[in-house]
Design a protein around this motif. Sequence first.
Motif, PDB file in Angstrom:
ATOM      1  N   ALA A 213      14.172  15.160  -8.398  1.00 49.76           N
ATOM      2  CA  ALA A 213      14.297  15.178  -9.857  1.00 49.76           C
ATOM      3  C   ALA A 213      15.104  13.984 -10.355  1.00 49.76           C
ATOM      4  CB  ALA A 213      14.947  16.480 -10.302  1.00 49.76           C
ATOM      5  N   LEU A 214      16.159  13.627  -9.640  1.00 51.00           N
ATOM      6  CA  LEU A 214      16.948  12.462 -10.017  1.00 51.00           C
ATOM      7  C   LEU A 214      16.093  11.197  -9.966  1.00 51.00           C
ATOM      8  CD1 LEU A 214      20.284  13.209  -8.103  1.00 51.00           C
ATOM      9  CD2 LEU A 214      19.920  13.349 -10.572  1.00 51.00           C
ATOM     10  N   GLU A 215      15.282  11.085  -8.942  1.00 54.70           N
ATOM     11  CA  GLU A 215      14.410   9.913  -8.795  1.00 54.70           C
ATOM     12  C   GLU A 215      13.426   9.793  -9.956  1.00 54.70           C
ATOM     13  OE1 GLU A 215      12.517  10.560  -5.060  1.00 54.70           O
ATOM     14  OE2 GLU A 215      14.171   9.702  -3.881  1.00 54.70           O
ATOM     15  N   LYS A 216      12.953  10.944 -10.441  1.00 57.05           N
ATOM     16  CA  LYS A 216      11.914  10.958 -11.479  1.00 57.05           C
ATOM     17  C   LYS A 216      12.473  11.130 -12.889  1.00 57.05           C
ATOM     18  CE  LYS A 216       9.717  14.373  -9.534  1.00 57.05           C
ATOM     19  NZ  LYS A 216       8.693  15.430  -9.277  1.00 57.05           N
ATOM     20  N   ASN A 217      13.801  11.231 -13.025  1.00 59.20           N
ATOM     21  CA  ASN A 217      14.392  11.577 -14.325  1.00 59.20           C
ATOM     22  C   ASN A 217      13.786  12.860 -14.877  1.00 59.20           C
ATOM     23  OD1 ASN A 217      16.278   9.546 -14.437  1.00 59.20           O
ATOM     24  ND2 ASN A 217      15.008   8.178 -15.657  1.00 59.20           N
ATOM     25  N   GLN A 218      13.636  13.834 -14.006  1.00 55.85           N
ATOM     26  CA  GLN A 218      13.118  15.151 -14.381  1.00 55.85           C
ATOM     27  C   GLN A 218      14.318  16.051 -14.656  1.00 55.85           C
ATOM     28  OE1 GLN A 218      10.538  17.063 -11.440  1.00 55.85           O
ATOM     29  NE2 GLN A 218      11.396  19.045 -12.031  1.00 55.85           N
ATOM     30  N   PHE A 219      14.613  16.282 -15.925  1.00 55.28           N
ATOM     31  CA  PHE A 219      15.865  16.930 -16.293  1.00 55.28           C
ATOM     32  C   PHE A 219      15.872  18.434 -16.051  1.00 55.28           C
ATOM     33  CE2 PHE A 219      15.663  13.282 -19.475  1.00 55.28           C
ATOM     34  CZ  PHE A 219      16.270  12.408 -18.584  1.00 55.28           C
ATOM     35  N   GLU A 220      14.707  19.058 -16.094  1.00 54.55           N
ATOM     36  CA  GLU A 220      14.574  20.473 -15.773  1.00 54.55           C
ATOM     37  C   GLU A 220      14.117  20.577 -14.324  1.00 54.55           C
ATOM     38  OE1 GLU A 220      14.467  23.489 -18.225  1.00 54.55           O
ATOM     39  OE2 GLU A 220      16.012  22.092 -18.873  1.00 54.55           O
TER      40      GLU A 220
END
Length: 242
Positions: A213-220
């Motif tokens: 998620a950090l890699e993809k800027n996936q906040f949820e």
Amino acid sequence: MKTTGNTVFISGGSAGIGLAIAKKLSKAGNKVIINGRNEERLQKALLEINNAVAIKGDLSIQVDRERIAKELADLYPDTNILINNAGAAFMNDLGDQNNNAAQKAYDEINTNYLSVIHFTSLVLPQLLEKENAAIVNISSIAVYRGNKYLPTYSASKAALHSYTQGLRDTFIENEKLNVYEVYPPLVNTEFSAEIGGANGIPPEEVAEELLLALEKNQFEVPVGDTKKIHALIEPIVEKING
């Protein structure tokens, strides 16, 4: 955001989900600062993590929160990721008048919600100085519905969820600071042993989902069975928010 070269503070980092995250981020090339209440467990955890240090303290206590925030500013000024993982949970039978339900609820709300707000506010000025920063709140599948076994724990995590959304909205226009929320289901840790944690997913799965998620800027960041619930609810939430 970048997933290497960070300095990461992880509360509750000496065991369970926190330790799994610490190992994962350390292996990815980050400096890790783990926090916990027990010195022996912290030192044992450090033997399993490269490029890591420990700060002992109980974040549910105000003076400890203030001291730890000052240590981060003074000794680890490069800290740019805050992971609020420490938590409290109690089986709380609301039908048992001798259960001391209110005290258990107070401890959960204080640890899982109020302390997170205060500690985050203390560390926030340090994070806002960075070009690349993040706040990660570890909530739970329980934000979606309470049950008779963990009713007040679920309420505390639902409060954390609402706070996290508000925090994200507050800084939505700040491209340097991202706010993430991780929703684990039942996880096989000592923390969840009383509620059947042996049937849960490994904590390493939570750590892996967070790194992705950090890699993809996936906040949820729903994990495991939470993905099914999240997929149903999020479109409705987005529609309501317009």
